[in-house]
Scaffold this active site. Structure first.
Site, PDB file in Angstrom:
ATOM      1  N   LYS B  73      10.063  -1.786  -2.003  1.00  0.00           N
ATOM      2  CA  LYS B  73       8.755  -2.287  -2.453  1.00  0.00           C
ATOM      3  C   LYS B  73       8.874  -3.532  -3.325  1.00  0.00           C
ATOM      4  O   LYS B  73       7.966  -4.357  -3.360  1.00  0.00           O
ATOM      5  CB  LYS B  73       7.994  -1.192  -3.198  1.00  0.00           C
ATOM      6  N   GLU B  95      -2.284  -0.777  -5.745  1.00  0.00           N
ATOM      7  CA  GLU B  95      -2.511   0.633  -5.473  1.00  0.00           C
ATOM      8  C   GLU B  95      -1.152   1.282  -5.312  1.00  0.00           C
ATOM      9  O   GLU B  95      -0.166   0.599  -4.989  1.00  0.00           O
ATOM     10  CB  GLU B  95      -3.329   0.804  -4.189  1.00  0.00           C
ATOM     11  N   SER B 359      14.548   3.541   2.966  1.00  0.00           N
ATOM     12  CA  SER B 359      13.623   2.654   2.261  1.00  0.00           C
ATOM     13  C   SER B 359      13.597   2.861   0.755  1.00  0.00           C
ATOM     14  O   SER B 359      13.185   1.975   0.016  1.00  0.00           O
ATOM     15  CB  SER B 359      12.212   2.815   2.839  1.00  0.00           C
TER      16      SER B 359
END
Lengths: 264, 376
Positions: B73, B95, B359
């Site tokens: 991210k 968010e 991830s």
């Protein structure tokens, strides 16, 4: 090309007898289906010139907390697209109805199917706040074929270039969002900025220009007319009354009468 | 679905934002420096020997769990925070579902001196406490969202409403490859860093491309990032793994791409969406907060419909089993999201080399997994 909806809306603006046409926004199916019909009829009797009727959507991004909560409650109380359109049909026998809903409701069964159903119900116009100009051609064509006026929105952030495109495609009226933000009551009006925005809107379109978002009191409605709006849309204040008061129809009727008097 | 269908945006968002490639180009140099010196990129490509033995073919993991803040991210958050600075906006909002994007956004904002507000559903705040505490420590305000099922969908809606109201001062650092155009393209371009790295590392290490590239899909940012590097390699199969939740047949899942159905519009783009016949959006269900979303990135729907990628789903049970197994076999605690991708690879033979995007790290999921699995 079928202009039945456009003509009925144009007649409502022309024949309002007020400084600006009054357009209450009400949530279809809120607090329940029968209640929303009574409330709509009360608004019509109290001096509304047109009614904007919401078809509730699960994720109404352009709406603030009052209308979002009303949509959630309406869905929980059994509102479906078909049942809200039955309410719309009953109201359309008395007053021009403009349906407001979101793109996913319009496309769920197919754009043509949805627009035809609106026409069958006697609805005059459609507002879809999450339908951008670039994606709206198919809906605009289907609306024109069905005789439904597709009413686009502009906001204070809309560029001059986009305003020209949107103003040229507007049918029925052009919906001017008075603030950057979602629907909901606000204590202040935009003043000179709103006046300038309305002037820009008028210069970009041949249809009437209506102001909404953030208008809740008779003073604010009168100020909108003074600033050059041909129509005034009041939503959250009325939806709040419809949900809070024990007799929602009487409460909404009383507020609409006050708003109508302020625009006389 | 056509490419034109990507570009759906709320009319009220009359925001001029740069396109995806232009966005990356505009901040390319400072971003490259931060990715190297601050985030620790490139992340390693790791040949997981014991997983390979179990799978019966070589399995390579792209180690985004070793990126700063513990997931992919940050790649996107750093790029978008730089964009916010470049546009002169002092405030950023985000968010978050699992909290990984919220932590990444809070980190990037702390680094670059931006005010940061993160919208997070109350249910996710409950299941992801460590990440909430990290965001607080990083100086972000975490705004609880109480609407609906109180997860990622509602948090996204709350962020969009804030953005509409404060667009003059605020940049919305959207966390996945979703939202109104040009966000899906911006996020893809910022995340393809991980795909480009993995492709070069694998070629360097083995002299060949993988048979399959496998990644989990919630909104779909790590998957589009790794797919982007291989889209023009026709022999490489691209597989997106969604959350089957309690099972596709129960209806309680987060797998809109896998189940197909009519396209829908959610959060400003048209893609595969879980919705009923009237078009009302349905709630998603997944043990993994990051996959608990009824929508999907529009480019994934395009890749599915064009036949370039395929989408499958893995249940909560399978993901939990894999979470535990990977920890014991490889000494890596994977995020529950990434566990879905690994689970599918282990259970489905095909080709002779897998590249899986790991991830993120699973520390954030420990409490949730321990509550559901007796370990030790």
């Amino acid at each position: 090309m079928n202009i039945a909806g456009e003509e009925r809306i144009a007649a409502a603006f022309a024949g309002s007898g007020k400084r600006a046409a009054l357009m209450p926004y009400l949530m279809g199916g809120f607090p329940d289906l029968e209640g929303s019909l009574r409330i709509g009829a009360a608004a019509a009797a109290a001096g509304a010139d047109m009614i904007e009727l919401g078809i509730p959507f699960s994720d109404p991004l352009a709406d603030g907390p009052v209308i979002h909560a009303a949509a959630t409650r309406a869905l929980a109380a059994g509102a479906t697209v078909e049942r809200v359109l039955e309410v719309a049909a009953a109201l359309a026998a008395q007053i021009p109805v403009i349906v407001m809903t979101y793109a996913n409701i319009v496309i769920a069964r197919g754009v043509d199917v949805f627009l035809d159903r609106l026409a069958q119900a006697g609805v005059s116009g459609l507002i879809v706040p999450d339908l951008p100009f670039e994606e709206g051609a198919q809906t605009a064509e289907a609306a024109a074929a069905a005789g439904i006026a597709l009413v686009p929105l502009i906001a204070p952030t809309t560029t001059a270039e986009r305003l020209e495109l949107i103003g040229a495609r507007a049918r029925g009226f052009l919906y001017v969002v008075s603030v950057t933000g979602t629907t909901g009551e606000r204590s202040q009006s935009g003043g000179d900025a709103v006046r300038a925005l309305l002037e820009r809107a008028h210069s970009a379109t041949a249809v009437p220009v209506a102001l909404g978002f953030g208008i809740s009191t008779p003073d604010q409605a009168a100020a909108a007319a003074d600033a050059g709006a041909d129509g005034v849309i009041v939503g959250s204040r009325l939806v709040r009354a419809a949900g809070e008061e024990s007799d929602g129809a009487a409460a909404v009727g009383g507020l609409v009468a006050e708003l109508a008097a302020a625009l006389a | 679905m056509s490419r034109a269908a990507f570009a759906s945006a709320l009319v009220v968002f009359a925001v001029v934002a740069p396109s995806g490639a232009a966005a990356r180009a505009g901040v390319a140099q400072p971003l490259a420096v931060l990715l190297r010196d601050f985030a620790g990129r490139p992340t390693p490509l790791y040949e997981a020997r014991r997983l390979s033995e179990r799978a019966g073919r070589p399995v390579f993991l792209k180690r985004e769990d070793l990126n700063h803040t513990g997931s992919h991210k940050l790649n996107n958050a750093l790029g978008q925070a730089l964009l916010a600075k470049r546009m002169g906006k002092p405030r950023a909002i985000a968010e978050t579902g699992a909290g990984q994007h919220g932590v990444a956004a809070a980190t990037a904002c702390a680094l670059l001196g931006l005010e940061c507000v993160v919208f997070m559903g109350e249910e996710d705040i409950r299941r992801q406490q460590p990440n909430v505490q990290r965001m607080h420590l990083l100086g972000a305000r975490v705004e609880p969202v109480t609407a609906g099922k109180r997860t990622l969908k509602e948090a996204s809606s709350a962020a969009i409403r804030d953005w509409v109201a404060n667009v003059e001062t605020t940049h919305y650092i959207i966390g996945s490859a979703v939202g109104p155009a040009p966000y899906p393209a911006i996020v893809r371009e910022l995340q393809r860093t991980l795909g480009d790295e993995a492709r070069a590392q694998l070629l360097d290490r083995t002299g060949r491309l993988p048979s399959r590239v496998i990644a989990c899909v919630g909104g779909g940012s790590n998957s589009i990032g790794i797919f982007a590097a291989f889209i023009d390699d026709p022999d490489v199969e691209l597989i997106g793994v969604e959350a089957a939740g309690e099972g596709i047949e129960t209806g309680r899942h987060g797998a809109p791409l896998t189940v197909g159905g009519r396209a829908g519009v959610l959060h400003g783009s048209m893609s595969a969406v879980l919705a009923d016949e009237d078009g009302q959006i349905l709630e998603a269900h997944s043990v993994s907060a990051g996959l608990d979303y009824p929508g999907s990135g529009p480019e994934h729907a395009y890749l599915r419909d064009s036949g370039r990628a395929r989408y499958v789903a893995v249940t909560d049970e399978q993901a939990l089993d894999t979470f535990v197994a990977v920890a014991a076999l490889e000494g890596i605690i994977p995020a529950l999201e990434s566990s879905h991708a690994i689970a599918w690879a282990l259970e489905n033979a095909g080709g002779d080399m897998d590249l899986i995007c790991l991830s993120g790290r699973g520390d954030k999921d420990l409490a949730e997994v321990l509550a559901l699995r007796a370990i030790g």
